[in-house]
Write an enzyme that holds these catalytic residues in place. Structure first.
Site, PDB file in Angstrom:
ATOM      1  N   LYS A 126       0.701  -1.345  -0.156  1.00 49.68           N
ATOM      2  CA  LYS A 126      -0.029  -0.124  -0.012  1.00 49.68           C
ATOM      3  C   LYS A 126       1.028   1.337   0.059  1.00 49.68           C
ATOM      4  CE  LYS A 126      -4.427   1.174   0.333  1.00 49.68           C
ATOM      5  NZ  LYS A 126      -5.734   0.435  -0.241  1.00 49.68           N
ATOM      6  N   ASP A 166      -7.138   4.547  -4.313  1.00 49.94           N
ATOM      7  CA  ASP A 166      -7.604   4.386  -3.066  1.00 49.94           C
ATOM      8  C   ASP A 166      -8.394   5.763  -2.924  1.00 49.94           C
ATOM      9  OD1 ASP A 166      -7.857   2.694  -0.455  1.00 49.94           O
ATOM     10  OD2 ASP A 166      -7.290   4.408   0.133  1.00 49.94           O
ATOM     11  N   ASN A 241     -16.017   6.810  -4.694  1.00 47.50           N
ATOM     12  CA  ASN A 241     -16.067   5.563  -5.710  1.00 47.50           C
ATOM     13  C   ASN A 241     -16.650   4.608  -5.087  1.00 47.50           C
ATOM     14  OD1 ASN A 241     -14.325   2.860  -6.358  1.00 47.50           O
ATOM     15  ND2 ASN A 241     -14.534   4.034  -8.129  1.00 47.50           N
ATOM     16  N   SER A 377      -8.828  -5.615 -10.377  1.00 46.12           N
ATOM     17  CA  SER A 377      -7.247  -5.263 -10.587  1.00 46.12           C
ATOM     18  C   SER A 377      -6.469  -6.449 -11.065  1.00 46.12           C
ATOM     19  CB  SER A 377      -6.674  -4.527  -9.301  1.00 46.12           C
ATOM     20  OG  SER A 377      -7.034  -3.218  -9.228  1.00 46.12           O
TER      21      SER A 377
HETATM   22  P1  NDP Z   1     -12.904   8.293  -2.472  1.00 47.47           P
HETATM   23  O1  NDP Z   1     -11.829   9.195  -2.391  1.00 47.47           O
HETATM   24  O2  NDP Z   1     -13.380   7.957  -3.753  1.00 47.47           O
HETATM   25  O3  NDP Z   1     -13.956   8.441  -1.574  1.00 47.47           O
HETATM   26  C1  NDP Z   1     -13.736   8.704  -0.006  1.00 47.47           C
HETATM   27  C2  NDP Z   1     -15.295   9.132   0.498  1.00 47.47           C
HETATM   28  O4  NDP Z   1     -15.097   8.855   2.022  1.00 47.47           O
HETATM   29  C3  NDP Z   1     -15.521  10.383   0.338  1.00 47.47           C
HETATM   30  O5  NDP Z   1     -17.112  10.595   0.341  1.00 47.47           O
HETATM   31  C4  NDP Z   1     -14.843  11.042   1.446  1.00 47.47           C
HETATM   32  O6  NDP Z   1     -15.795  12.408   1.543  1.00 47.47           O
HETATM   33  C5  NDP Z   1     -14.985  10.266   2.488  1.00 47.47           C
HETATM   34  N1  NDP Z   1     -14.070  10.269   3.657  1.00 47.47           N
HETATM   35  C6  NDP Z   1     -12.635  10.167   3.388  1.00 47.47           C
HETATM   36  N2  NDP Z   1     -11.994  10.380   4.576  1.00 47.47           N
HETATM   37  C7  NDP Z   1     -12.693  10.694   5.302  1.00 47.47           C
HETATM   38  C8  NDP Z   1     -12.780  11.106   6.515  1.00 47.47           C
HETATM   39  N3  NDP Z   1     -11.641  11.274   7.506  1.00 47.47           N
HETATM   40  N4  NDP Z   1     -13.981  11.354   7.197  1.00 47.47           N
HETATM   41  C9  NDP Z   1     -15.172  11.306   6.781  1.00 47.47           C
HETATM   42  N5  NDP Z   1     -15.180  10.851   5.335  1.00 47.47           N
HETATM   43  C10 NDP Z   1     -14.151  10.536   4.810  1.00 47.47           C
HETATM   44  O7  NDP Z   1     -12.293   6.933  -1.785  1.00 47.47           O
HETATM   45  P2  NDP Z   1     -12.729   5.293  -2.193  1.00 47.47           P
HETATM   46  O8  NDP Z   1     -14.405   5.495  -2.447  1.00 47.47           O
HETATM   47  O9  NDP Z   1     -11.880   4.771  -3.170  1.00 47.47           O
HETATM   48  O10 NDP Z   1     -12.341   4.619  -0.868  1.00 47.47           O
HETATM   49  C11 NDP Z   1     -13.430   4.672   0.334  1.00 47.47           C
HETATM   50  C12 NDP Z   1     -12.869   3.481   1.292  1.00 47.47           C
HETATM   51  O11 NDP Z   1     -12.746   2.240   0.556  1.00 47.47           O
HETATM   52  C13 NDP Z   1     -11.405   3.497   1.662  1.00 47.47           C
HETATM   53  O12 NDP Z   1     -11.420   2.978   3.151  1.00 47.47           O
HETATM   54  C14 NDP Z   1     -10.642   2.700   0.897  1.00 47.47           C
HETATM   55  O13 NDP Z   1      -9.513   2.226   1.692  1.00 47.47           O
HETATM   56  C15 NDP Z   1     -11.477   1.553   0.495  1.00 47.47           C
HETATM   57  N6  NDP Z   1     -11.316   0.683  -0.566  1.00 47.47           N
HETATM   58  C16 NDP Z   1     -11.227   1.364  -1.859  1.00 47.47           C
HETATM   59  C17 NDP Z   1     -11.080   0.613  -2.911  1.00 47.47           C
HETATM   60  C18 NDP Z   1     -11.176   1.233  -4.470  1.00 47.47           C
HETATM   61  O14 NDP Z   1     -11.136   0.205  -5.173  1.00 47.47           O
HETATM   62  N7  NDP Z   1     -11.230   2.422  -4.282  1.00 47.47           N
HETATM   63  C19 NDP Z   1     -10.808  -0.944  -2.770  1.00 47.47           C
HETATM   64  C20 NDP Z   1     -10.945  -1.384  -1.395  1.00 47.47           C
HETATM   65  C21 NDP Z   1     -11.177  -0.574  -0.330  1.00 47.47           C
HETATM   66  P3  NDP Z   1     -14.680  13.856   1.320  1.00 47.47           P
HETATM   67  O15 NDP Z   1     -14.966  13.928  -0.084  1.00 47.47           O
HETATM   68  O16 NDP Z   1     -15.558  14.839   2.203  1.00 47.47           O
HETATM   69  O17 NDP Z   1     -13.181  13.803   1.927  1.00 47.47           O
END
Ligand code: NDP
Length: 445
Positions: A126, A166, A241, A377
């Site tokens: 990571k 991520d 996402n 992936s």
């Molecule tokens: P994005 O950046 O697309 O979206 C993240 C979302 O979570 C946004 O709505 C963001 O809000 C919110 N968020 C992020 N940090 C915080 C925080 N500290 N407090 C409150 N809200 C928060 O990321 P992903 O959707 O890709 O990832 C979301 C989760 O899924 C993560 O835990 C990631 O590790 C996990 N994941 C992702 C994968 C992928 O393929 N993308 C695969 C497996 C797991 P704001 O816009 O306001 O920051």
């Protein structure tokens, strides 16, 4: 926790001070592994756990770049190459101001077991940066990504380490990173990154895969209890996402998703979230969730607060780590929650997991439930290696097959170890045994 494992765990914690999320992830896995060590004394003799908790390689680097005002900015870049027993290091890059070594290590550690559970030939890693992409122009994002890759390129490769997206890293960022890698190395090495654009080596279904996969996993848990998504009232956290695609999939199976959030607040839309409007605001305009409420009638926007204050029968935490605590879990359970599937990595605190398990709530931990992203992936890597591209339907079928397989493996392992329905135990043991066997077979690595 098994006393033999507790000693090892305490040493790991003492050697890695101040890395709270890493400590939490290690403790959670160790709590499941006592029975495995009764059956496999060779794991203790070979110091598998001690080796597993020490990354093969950790890289920390300076990322200098210039913002639109001409000012020099400095961020910190990370890549933790945790374990390559099963294949090249594989795992995403996170760009968020909260990123530090402990967070990257917790994510990399989880990734080892998740990747093993997919059954694909991928190790765990990571990376990321404390760079905050919010409010930055496309040109600033590009300059940052180019600088980040100018160091990272020497550590990655299709047979070495294959990053993906991520939090804060989507198709736009992967494009800038890939362009810089190609420029520096003079190689069109498609397999070096996943999450690429469809016209230049990406895979259909990759953008949808994590959210879809989480819902497929949850649907399998519900099915095992004779239930389904049809008619469920679902609450999702996040609106990125993973969240958006989880909402789309849950609604396609007959659920009503009544709420989602971002880090500023949440929306409540009792008619069910309008996914197209949400995509337009979040993915096309890169706007804030507040705008969703402004553009749709009968929607409430709650500034601040927690989306877990709402009642739901199914909860899908899809934002970030430790966003759902014990108190929220207890309230959800009191108000009729029957299932949780983690789209995010470690979104439930240890107290919350304990509440769900004591209440008999179906609970799918992230390392199993959100493995659809990394699995797809790996399918992208397969397509790149054979210079092929598959149809949406074929790729989605493969994703479904993989998620059902992960569910069944977790369920069967939990049963084998005498705790049927405990998907945490099933995921931890199922992933661990595969990696441990490979590590022992490969000698002292
Ligand atoms: P994005 O950046 O697309 O979206 C993240 C979302 O979570 C946004 O709505 C963001 O809000 C919110 N968020 C992020 N940090 C915080 C925080 N500290 N407090 C409150 N809200 C928060 O990321 P992903 O959707 O890709 O990832 C979301 C989760 O899924 C993560 O835990 C990631 O590790 C996990 N994941 C992702 C994968 C992928 O393929 N993308 C695969 C497996 C797991 P704001 O816009 O306001 O920051």
């Amino acid at each position: 926790m098994d006393a033999r494992l507790e000693v090892i765990r305490d040493t790991v914690l003492a050697r890695n001070p101040g890395e709270g999320e890493f400590h939490q992830a290690v403790t959670e896995v160790f709590e499941s592994l006592g029975p495995v060590h009764d059956r496999h004394p060779e794991f203790l003799e070979g110091a598998v756990l001690e080796r597993l908790c020490e990354p093969e390689r950790q890289i920390i680097f300076r990322v200098p770049w210039v913002d639109d005002a001409g000012r020099v900015q400095i961020n910190r870049g990370f890549r933790v190459e945790f374990n390559s027993a099963l294949g090249p290091f594989k795992g995403g890059l996170r760009f968020h101001p909260s990123v530090n070594l402990g967070i990257v290590k917790f994510l990399g550690f989880e990734q080892i077991f998740k990747n093993a559970l997919t059954g694909m030939p991928i190790g765990g890693g990571k990376g990321g940066s404390d760079f905050d992409p919010r409010g930055r122009s496309d040109a600033e994002i590009m300059r940052f990504c180019q600088s980040f890759m100018t160091e990272l390129y020497r550590h990655i490769g299709e047979y070495t380490d294959v990053p993906a997206g991520d939090i804060g890293v989507g198709g736009r960022e992967i494009g800038f990173l890939f362009g810089q890698y190609k420029r520096i190395t003079n190689r069109y090495e498609s397999g070096v990154l996943t999450g690429k654009g469809i016209s230049w080596g990406g895979s259909l279904v990759r953008p949808e895969a994590t959210g879809y996969g989480t819902v497929i996993f949850a649907a399998e848990m519900l099915k095992a209890r004779g239930q389904s998504f049809d008619g469920q009232r679902v609450v999702v956290s996040g609106s990125g996402n993973v969240a958006i695609n989880a909402i789309a999939k849950a609604q396609s199976l007959g659920a009503t998703v009544v709420a989602c959030s971002d880090s500023s607040g949440y929306v409540v839309d009792e008619a069910g979230i309008d996914v197209e409007l949400l995509r337009q605001i979040k993915e096309v305009e890169r706007g804030r969730l507040k705008e969703y409420a402004a553009r749709r009638s009968a929607v409430d926007y709650v500034d601040g607060g927690s989306v877990w204050d709402l009642d739901a029968t199914v909860a899908l935490p899809c934002a970030t780590q430790n966003e759902l605590d014990g108190e929220a879990a207890a309230r959800l359970v009191r108000n009729g929650l029957i299932a949780v599937a983690e789209g995010a990595n470690m979104p439930s605190t240890r107290e919350a997991v304990a509440v769900f398990q004591q209440a008999g709530t179906l609970f799918g931990p992230g390392k199993a439930a959100n493995a659809g992203g990394v699995a797809t992936s790996a399918l992208e890597m397969q397509q790149n290696a054979s210079r092929d591209s598959w149809s949406f339907a074929h790729t989605e079928d493969r994703l479904t097959e993989i998620m059902v397989g992960i569910h069944d493996r977790c369920a069967a392992t939990a049963e084998e170890y005498g705790d049927p329905g405990n998907y945490v135990l099933g995921a931890n043991i199922g992933g661990f045994v595969k990696v441990a066997d490979a590590m022992l077979a490969q000698g002292l690595i």
